[in-house]
Design a protein around this motif. Sequence first.
Motif, PDB file in Angstrom:
ATOM      1  N   THR A  29       0.850  -1.177   0.000  1.00  0.00           N
ATOM      2  CA  THR A  29       0.000   0.000   0.000  1.00  0.00           C
ATOM      3  C   THR A  29       0.892   1.235   0.000  1.00  0.00           C
ATOM      4  OG1 THR A  29      -1.661  -1.169   1.281  1.00  0.00           O
ATOM      5  CG2 THR A  29      -1.827   1.222   1.224  1.00  0.00           C
ATOM      6  N   VAL A  30       0.631   2.141  -0.903  1.00  0.00           N
ATOM      7  CA  VAL A  30       1.382   3.387  -0.979  1.00  0.00           C
ATOM      8  C   VAL A  30       0.456   4.507  -0.533  1.00  0.00           C
ATOM      9  CG1 VAL A  30       2.587   4.992  -2.491  1.00  0.00           C
ATOM     10  CG2 VAL A  30       2.776   2.527  -2.868  1.00  0.00           C
ATOM     11  N   LYS A  31       0.919   5.242   0.457  1.00  0.00           N
ATOM     12  CA  LYS A  31       0.132   6.368   0.953  1.00  0.00           C
ATOM     13  C   LYS A  31       0.801   7.651   0.468  1.00  0.00           C
ATOM     14  CE  LYS A  31      -1.778   8.354   5.140  1.00  0.00           C
ATOM     15  NZ  LYS A  31      -1.798   8.286   6.601  1.00  0.00           N
ATOM     16  N   TYR A  32       0.078   8.420  -0.286  1.00  0.00           N
ATOM     17  CA  TYR A  32       0.610   9.646  -0.873  1.00  0.00           C
ATOM     18  C   TYR A  32      -0.081  10.832  -0.226  1.00  0.00           C
ATOM     19  CZ  TYR A  32       1.786  13.213  -4.296  1.00  0.00           C
ATOM     20  OH  TYR A  32       2.233  14.355  -4.898  1.00  0.00           O
ATOM     21  N   THR A  33       0.716  11.690   0.378  1.00  0.00           N
ATOM     22  CA  THR A  33       0.156  12.920   0.957  1.00  0.00           C
ATOM     23  C   THR A  33       0.887  14.096   0.329  1.00  0.00           C
ATOM     24  OG1 THR A  33       1.705  12.751   2.805  1.00  0.00           O
ATOM     25  CG2 THR A  33      -0.508  11.903   3.170  1.00  0.00           C
ATOM     26  N   GLU A  34       0.148  15.076  -0.058  1.00  0.00           N
ATOM     27  CA  GLU A  34       0.708  16.252  -0.701  1.00  0.00           C
ATOM     28  C   GLU A  34       0.811  17.367   0.329  1.00  0.00           C
ATOM     29  OE1 GLU A  34      -0.428  19.095  -4.447  1.00  0.00           O
ATOM     30  OE2 GLU A  34      -1.083  17.012  -4.456  1.00  0.00           O
ATOM     31  N   ARG A  35       1.998  17.936   0.416  1.00  0.00           N
ATOM     32  CA  ARG A  35       2.220  19.028   1.370  1.00  0.00           C
ATOM     33  C   ARG A  35       2.763  20.237   0.626  1.00  0.00           C
ATOM     34  NH1 ARG A  35       5.365  15.483   5.837  1.00  0.00           N
ATOM     35  NH2 ARG A  35       3.579  14.253   6.504  1.00  0.00           N
ATOM     36  N   ARG A  36       2.338  21.378   1.053  1.00  0.00           N
ATOM     37  CA  ARG A  36       2.843  22.613   0.456  1.00  0.00           C
ATOM     38  C   ARG A  36       4.196  22.956   1.054  1.00  0.00           C
ATOM     39  NH1 ARG A  36      -1.313  27.186  -0.877  1.00  0.00           N
ATOM     40  NH2 ARG A  36       0.712  27.947  -1.535  1.00  0.00           N
ATOM     41  N   GLN A  37       5.038  23.541   0.220  1.00  0.00           N
ATOM     42  CA  GLN A  37       6.357  23.953   0.676  1.00  0.00           C
ATOM     43  C   GLN A  37       6.227  25.242   1.483  1.00  0.00           C
ATOM     44  OE1 GLN A  37       8.986  24.770  -2.578  1.00  0.00           O
ATOM     45  NE2 GLN A  37      10.818  24.358  -1.382  1.00  0.00           N
ATOM     46  N   LYS A  38       6.993  25.335   2.549  1.00  0.00           N
ATOM     47  CA  LYS A  38       6.984  26.549   3.373  1.00  0.00           C
ATOM     48  C   LYS A  38       7.568  27.706   2.578  1.00  0.00           C
ATOM     49  CE  LYS A  38       5.862  24.300   7.177  1.00  0.00           C
ATOM     50  NZ  LYS A  38       4.544  24.285   7.672  1.00  0.00           N
ATOM     51  N   ILE A  39       7.119  28.926   2.875  1.00  0.00           N
ATOM     52  CA  ILE A  39       7.553  30.106   2.110  1.00  0.00           C
ATOM     53  C   ILE A  39       9.052  30.354   2.264  1.00  0.00           C
ATOM     54  CG2 ILE A  39       6.958  31.752   3.924  1.00  0.00           C
ATOM     55  CD1 ILE A  39       6.496  32.346   0.175  1.00  0.00           C
ATOM     56  N   TYR A  40       9.597  30.113   3.474  1.00  0.00           N
ATOM     57  CA  TYR A  40      11.032  30.361   3.658  1.00  0.00           C
ATOM     58  C   TYR A  40      11.867  29.334   2.880  1.00  0.00           C
ATOM     59  CZ  TYR A  40      10.541  26.809   7.324  1.00  0.00           C
ATOM     60  OH  TYR A  40      10.258  25.665   8.014  1.00  0.00           O
ATOM     61  N   ALA A  41      11.384  28.119   2.726  1.00  0.00           N
ATOM     62  CA  ALA A  41      12.107  27.129   1.922  1.00  0.00           C
ATOM     63  C   ALA A  41      12.075  27.528   0.446  1.00  0.00           C
ATOM     64  CB  ALA A  41      11.497  25.744   2.113  1.00  0.00           C
ATOM     65  N   PHE A  42      10.949  28.072  -0.001  1.00  0.00           N
ATOM     66  CA  PHE A  42      10.839  28.528  -1.382  1.00  0.00           C
ATOM     67  C   PHE A  42      11.786  29.697  -1.643  1.00  0.00           C
ATOM     68  CE2 PHE A  42       8.790  31.427  -4.449  1.00  0.00           C
ATOM     69  CZ  PHE A  42       8.859  30.614  -5.568  1.00  0.00           C
ATOM     70  N   ILE A 102      15.001  29.937  -4.246  1.00  0.00           N
ATOM     71  CA  ILE A 102      15.146  30.992  -5.261  1.00  0.00           C
ATOM     72  C   ILE A 102      16.496  31.684  -5.108  1.00  0.00           C
ATOM     73  CG2 ILE A 102      14.238  33.226  -6.027  1.00  0.00           C
ATOM     74  CD1 ILE A 102      12.567  30.859  -6.925  1.00  0.00           C
ATOM     75  N   CYS A 103      16.876  31.993  -3.868  1.00  0.00           N
ATOM     76  CA  CYS A 103      18.174  32.646  -3.635  1.00  0.00           C
ATOM     77  C   CYS A 103      19.330  31.745  -4.067  1.00  0.00           C
ATOM     78  CB  CYS A 103      18.323  33.014  -2.161  1.00  0.00           C
ATOM     79  SG  CYS A 103      17.259  34.365  -1.648  1.00  0.00           S
ATOM     80  N   ALA A 104      19.207  30.446  -3.837  1.00  0.00           N
ATOM     81  CA  ALA A 104      20.263  29.515  -4.243  1.00  0.00           C
ATOM     82  C   ALA A 104      20.397  29.477  -5.764  1.00  0.00           C
ATOM     83  CB  ALA A 104      19.966  28.122  -3.702  1.00  0.00           C
TER      84      ALA A 104
END
Length: 76
Positions: free
Chosen positions: A25-38, A42-44
Motif C-alpha cells: 500500500t502506498v500512501k501519498y500525501t501532498e504538502r505545500r512547501q513553506k515560504i522560507y524554503a521557497f 530561489i536565492c540559491a
Amino acid sequence: MPEYTPHQHGMVPAIWFRYDIIPITVKYTERRQKIYAFITSICAVVGGSFTVASILDSLIFTASELFKKFELGKMT
C-alpha cells in the motif's frame, strides 16, 4: 553412438519463475512547501547563476587577454 539431445528420455528444457506477490500500500500525501524554503531555493538558484556567469566571464576575459598578447608578440 547416437547423439544425446535434451528431448530424449522425456527431458525438456524449461525455466520456472515463482512470484511471491505481497500486497503493498502506498500512501501519498501532498504538502505545500513553506515560504522560507521557497525563498531559500530561489536565492540559491540566483546565487548559483551569478557564480557560474562570473566564472565564465573571468575565463573569457583571461582568454581574450592572452590572445591579445599573442597577437602583439609579447608572450614570454
